[in-house]
Enzyme design. Structure first.
Site, PDB file in Angstrom:
ATOM      1  N   LYS A   1      38.737  51.152  34.827  1.00 18.35           N
ATOM      2  CA  LYS A   1      39.185  50.558  33.563  1.00 18.35           C
ATOM      3  C   LYS A   1      38.986  51.530  32.395  1.00 18.35           C
ATOM      4  O   LYS A   1      39.887  51.689  31.562  1.00 18.35           O
ATOM      5  CB  LYS A   1      38.452  49.236  33.295  1.00 18.35           C
ATOM      6  CG  LYS A   1      38.922  48.117  34.212  1.00 18.35           C
ATOM      7  CD  LYS A   1      38.043  46.881  34.142  1.00 18.35           C
ATOM      8  CE  LYS A   1      38.238  46.017  35.375  1.00 18.35           C
ATOM      9  NZ  LYS A   1      37.317  44.877  35.444  1.00 18.35           N
TER      10      LYS A   1
ATOM     11  N   GLN B   1      31.820  42.773  33.657  1.00 19.78           N
ATOM     12  CA  GLN B   1      32.244  42.924  35.050  1.00 19.78           C
ATOM     13  C   GLN B   1      31.520  41.907  35.936  1.00 19.78           C
ATOM     14  O   GLN B   1      30.292  41.838  35.918  1.00 19.78           O
ATOM     15  CB  GLN B   1      31.948  44.363  35.513  1.00 19.78           C
ATOM     16  CG  GLN B   1      32.431  44.675  36.912  1.00 19.78           C
ATOM     17  CD  GLN B   1      33.954  44.623  37.023  1.00 19.78           C
ATOM     18  OE1 GLN B   1      34.668  45.172  36.186  1.00 19.78           O
ATOM     19  NE2 GLN B   1      34.459  43.943  38.040  1.00 19.78           N
TER      20      GLN B   1
ATOM     21  N   ASP C   1      39.556  39.350  29.832  1.00 22.21           N
ATOM     22  CA  ASP C   1      39.626  38.847  31.208  1.00 22.21           C
ATOM     23  C   ASP C   1      40.191  37.426  31.253  1.00 22.21           C
ATOM     24  O   ASP C   1      40.547  36.935  32.322  1.00 22.21           O
ATOM     25  CB  ASP C   1      38.223  38.839  31.855  1.00 22.21           C
ATOM     26  CG  ASP C   1      37.975  40.081  32.698  1.00 22.21           C
ATOM     27  OD1 ASP C   1      38.959  40.752  33.079  1.00 22.21           O
ATOM     28  OD2 ASP C   1      36.798  40.372  32.995  1.00 22.21           O
TER      29      ASP C   1
END
Ligand code: ADP
Length: 300
Positions: free
Chosen positions: A54, A98, A121
């Site tokens: 990312k 994450q 997200d």
């Protein structure tokens, strides 16, 4: 039959160009570069790879980024405090933590602590609620990637039978939400007839539903779950699985999906490979969400 192998790498490259243009336009108008902050807890090797992918993608696209590393023993309170700091930091456009997190931390509490407008997200309870109500929102990256692959490949979804294998809240459920909902709503859906299979679906029922499906989306995390005998001739097969398996001979770790690629490609009309399918597009969608967050922040 020989399926067209849909290259997620090529689709991601196209999306990257669009994102780069969008970032340069923002910067050209005198704005700061969008910034993505990624929080990583512990040292799970797979999570580290995802985070690196990312931050690397961000730098290629002109998005600045930072990886904030915390030891596996970090307390939930410390993590929530860090998120709070990032929420208030006006230089941070997008923020993600994450997953998975160590067992002593409540993932739902963490996802809900992220400011919804920075939640690239799309896991905040408000953003999930908007998704379910077909409102415009930050769509989680993997479901957004499946959507983009379908749209950019020109696959028709209206009135089609879609089987989603897997019902996780981050992947299977939102994929089903996107595909079954109304194309004329604020966040357009696929207008498909969607069936969701999961771990309680008996094997023969999975086969039965799979054979009826025009589009099969495999997101179960089970290697070789979808085989050629289950697939309708000419069907679209999108493989969301990422499984690490050890090769018997060399002992090397290899990435495979949930689909028996070599078998199914001889029967399907379209198939996405693993790696090089949904994965690269997923990363592109996190970047797109970051630019969207940066743009939304300007509007306020
Ligand atoms: P992901 O985040 O990729 O969705 P999870 O491990 O969180 O992965 O979820 C796996 C999903 O796959 C679960 O919803 C589970 O019910 C489903 N699943 C697991 N095994 C099978 C199976 N044999 N057939 C159908 N669905 C399955």
């Amino acid at each position: 039959y020989a399926a067209r192998v849909v290259s997620g790498t090529a689709i991601a490259r196209q999306i990257h160009k669009e994102i780069q243009a969008s970032v340069e336009q923002l910067v050209g108008q005198g704005n700061r570069r969008p910034h993505l902050a990624v929080i990583l807890v512990g040292d799970d090797p797979a999570s580290r790879v995802y985070v690196r992918n990312k931050t690397r993608a961000a730098s290629l696209l002109g998005i600045s980024s930072s990886a904030l590393l915390r030891p596996a023993g970090v307390t939930q309170a410390e993590l929530l405090d860090l998120i709070d700091q990032m929420n208030r930091d006006w230089r941070v456009s997008g923020l993600l933590v994450q997953l998975p997190l160590p067992g002593h931390i409540n993932e739902r509490a963490v996802c809900n602590a992220i400011a919804p407008e920075k939640d690239v997200d799309g896991f905040h309870i408000v953003n999930i609620g908007k998704l379910v109500l077909d409102q415009r929102t930050m769509v989680p990256a993997t479901p957004a990637a499946v959507w983009e692959i379908i749209q950019r490949t020109g696959i028709e979804t209206v009135g089609k039978n879609v089987l989603v294998v897997g019902r996780s809240k981050n992947v299977g459920m939102p994929i089903a939400m996107l595909l079954h909902s109304d194309r004329n709503h604020e966040r357009p859906g696929g207008d498909a007839t969607v069936t969701i299979a999961h771990r309680c679906t008996p094997r023969e029922q999975l086969t039965h539903h799979c054979r009826l499906a025009d589009i099969v989306i495999a997101a179960a995390g089970v290697p070789q779950l979808i085989t050629a005998d289950m697939v309708k001739e000419g069907a679209v097969v999108i493989d969301v699985g990422i499984n690490r398996i050890q090769e018997s001979g060399s002992g090397r770790i290899r990435l495979v999906g949930d689909v028996d690629f070599e078998g199914v490609r001889q029967k399907a009309g379209f198939i996405t490979p693993v790696p090089g399918g949904v994965g690269p597009v997923t990363i592109a969608m996190v970047m797109k969400n970051t630019v969207t967050a940066a743009r939304n922040a300007l509007a306020h």
